[in-house]
Structure formats: structure tokens, C-alpha cells
Enzyme design. Structure first.
Site, mmCIF file in Angstrom:
data_model
loop_
_atom_site.group_PDB
_atom_site.id
_atom_site.type_symbol
_atom_site.label_atom_id
_atom_site.label_comp_id
_atom_site.label_asym_id
_atom_site.label_seq_id
_atom_site.Cartn_x
_atom_site.Cartn_y
_atom_site.Cartn_z
ATOM 1 N N GLN A 96 0.839 -1.201 0.000
ATOM 2 C CA GLN A 96 0.000 0.000 0.000
ATOM 3 C C GLN A 96 0.869 1.244 0.000
ATOM 4 O O GLN A 96 1.760 1.391 0.855
ATOM 5 C CB GLN A 96 -0.947 0.021 1.212
ATOM 6 C CG GLN A 96 -1.924 1.196 1.158
ATOM 7 C CD GLN A 96 -2.990 1.166 2.254
ATOM 8 O OE1 GLN A 96 -2.958 0.326 3.154
ATOM 9 N NE2 GLN A 96 -3.921 2.108 2.172
ATOM 10 N N HIS A 102 -8.467 1.766 -1.287
ATOM 11 C CA HIS A 102 -8.769 1.617 -2.709
ATOM 12 C C HIS A 102 -8.677 0.158 -3.093
ATOM 13 O O HIS A 102 -7.881 -0.600 -2.553
ATOM 14 C CB HIS A 102 -7.827 2.459 -3.583
ATOM 15 C CG HIS A 102 -6.379 2.228 -3.294
ATOM 16 N ND1 HIS A 102 -5.731 2.819 -2.234
ATOM 17 C CD2 HIS A 102 -5.450 1.469 -3.914
ATOM 18 C CE1 HIS A 102 -4.470 2.433 -2.215
ATOM 19 N NE2 HIS A 102 -4.273 1.587 -3.224
ATOM 20 N N HIS A 104 -7.995 -2.105 -6.450
ATOM 21 C CA HIS A 104 -7.566 -2.116 -7.850
ATOM 22 C C HIS A 104 -8.505 -3.038 -8.619
ATOM 23 O O HIS A 104 -8.769 -4.163 -8.187
ATOM 24 C CB HIS A 104 -6.147 -2.679 -7.976
ATOM 25 C CG HIS A 104 -5.088 -1.878 -7.274
ATOM 26 N ND1 HIS A 104 -4.182 -1.092 -7.959
ATOM 27 C CD2 HIS A 104 -4.780 -1.750 -5.957
ATOM 28 C CE1 HIS A 104 -3.353 -0.523 -7.080
ATOM 29 N NE2 HIS A 104 -3.694 -0.911 -5.867
HETATM 30 P P1 AMP Z 1 -1.276 0.973 -3.740
HETATM 31 O O1 AMP Z 1 0.148 0.591 -4.002
HETATM 32 O O2 AMP Z 1 -2.206 -0.206 -3.581
HETATM 33 O O3 AMP Z 1 -1.411 1.990 -2.619
HETATM 34 O O4 AMP Z 1 -1.789 1.650 -5.075
HETATM 35 C C1 AMP Z 1 -1.688 3.010 -5.330
HETATM 36 C C2 AMP Z 1 -1.947 3.183 -6.798
HETATM 37 O O5 AMP Z 1 -2.306 4.529 -7.021
HETATM 38 C C3 AMP Z 1 -0.758 2.871 -7.708
HETATM 39 O O6 AMP Z 1 -1.106 1.832 -8.619
HETATM 40 C C4 AMP Z 1 -0.502 4.208 -8.424
HETATM 41 O O7 AMP Z 1 -0.156 4.016 -9.770
HETATM 42 C C5 AMP Z 1 -1.848 4.897 -8.289
HETATM 43 N N1 AMP Z 1 -1.849 6.347 -8.304
HETATM 44 C C6 AMP Z 1 -1.116 7.177 -7.520
HETATM 45 N N2 AMP Z 1 -1.433 8.451 -7.775
HETATM 46 C C7 AMP Z 1 -2.400 8.433 -8.724
HETATM 47 C C8 AMP Z 1 -3.153 9.438 -9.404
HETATM 48 N N3 AMP Z 1 -2.976 10.749 -9.153
HETATM 49 N N4 AMP Z 1 -4.058 9.048 -10.328
HETATM 50 C C9 AMP Z 1 -4.253 7.744 -10.595
HETATM 51 N N5 AMP Z 1 -3.579 6.744 -9.980
HETATM 52 C C10 AMP Z 1 -2.668 7.082 -9.061
#
Ligand code: AMP
Ligand code: ZN
Length: 116
Positions: A96, A102, A104
């Protein structure tokens, strides 16, 4: 919990930074991931700021039910009838990086098991 002014996903909810939205209702929002890991890769979030799955309380049960039901809607709307993967990373050891819950939604390719 109200919005966190330092949270990037709260800023997307507030329209302060752009995102390619694929679903929105009163309670949840889905938008394309900036760094897609599959042909279709969206993030589905509650509009309320909740840092991790470990912060969920009973009062969030309806919200999280709505969120999971929206995942199916997003998948269907994007032609993922053959199947899709939902991933929820909880805390740093699981990967995370953004501390606003969130899920995915990944689709458009085959997925291995167990995940990496
Ligand atoms: P996690 O590692 O599960 O916290 O996933 C965070 C996700 O957010 C990653 O896949 C990033 O690519 C995505 N992410 C971060 N900033 C943004 C943004 N501004 N718009 C869209 N996706 C984002
Ligand atoms: Zn937030």
C-alpha cells in the site's frame, strides 16, 4: 472521517487534481490508475477518507458493500465479462502506497496465482 487535505485521492474526489473517471456515484469513485498493470486498471475508492482496510468500522459496512457492488458494474461496463481481478493492498508490507482505501480493478489479461 472527513477528507484529508494531504491525501491525493481526497484531492481527486474534490476535483483538485485530475483523474480519468470511469464511475462515480454519491459514495464511491473509480478512476484509471496512472501506472496501469493490465490493459484495464482502475482504482475504486470510497469518497470518504479511510486510510486502510484496518480502519473500517461497522458504520462502513454499507459503504463497502456499495463499493464492491460498484466494482462489478465498472468491470461489466468495460467489457471484462471474461473475468477480472480485485486487489486491496493493506499496509506497507502488502504494497500500500496511498493511504486512502482503494481496490484495484484489473482486467484484459490473464492473472497468475498466487499473486506476487
Ligand atoms: P497501492 O500501491 O495499492 O497503494 O496503489 C496506489 C496506486 O495509485 C498505484 O497503482 C498508483 O499508480 C496509483 N496512483 C497514484 N497516484 C495516482 C493518481 N494521481 N491518479 C491515478 N492513480 C494514481
Ligand atoms: Zn483520502
Amino acid at each position: 472521517m472527513s477528507a484529508d487535505p494531504h491525501c491525493i485521492f481526497c484531492k481527486i474526489v474534490a476535483g483538485q487534481i485530475p483523474a480519468e473517471k470511469v464511475h462515480e456515484d454519491e459514495h464511491v469513485l473509480a478512476f484509471k490508475d496512472l501506472h496501469p498493470a493490465a490493459p484495464f486498471h482502475a482504482l475504486l475508492i470510497p469518497k470518504e477518507h479511510i486510510p486502510t482496510l484496518n480502519h473500517l468500522e461497522e458504520e462502513h459496512d454499507l459503504l463497502m458493500g456499495r463499493l464492491l457492488r460498484a466494482a462489478g458494474r465498472v468491470a461489466a461496463a468495460h467489457g471484462l465479462g471474461a473475468g477480472y481481478r480485485l486487489v486491496g493492498n493493506c499496509e506497507r508490507a502488502a504494497g500500500q502506497e496511498v493511504f486512502h482505501i482503494h481496490v484495484h480493478i484489473l482486467g484484459g489479461r490473464k492473472f497468475g496465482w498466487p499473486p506476487g
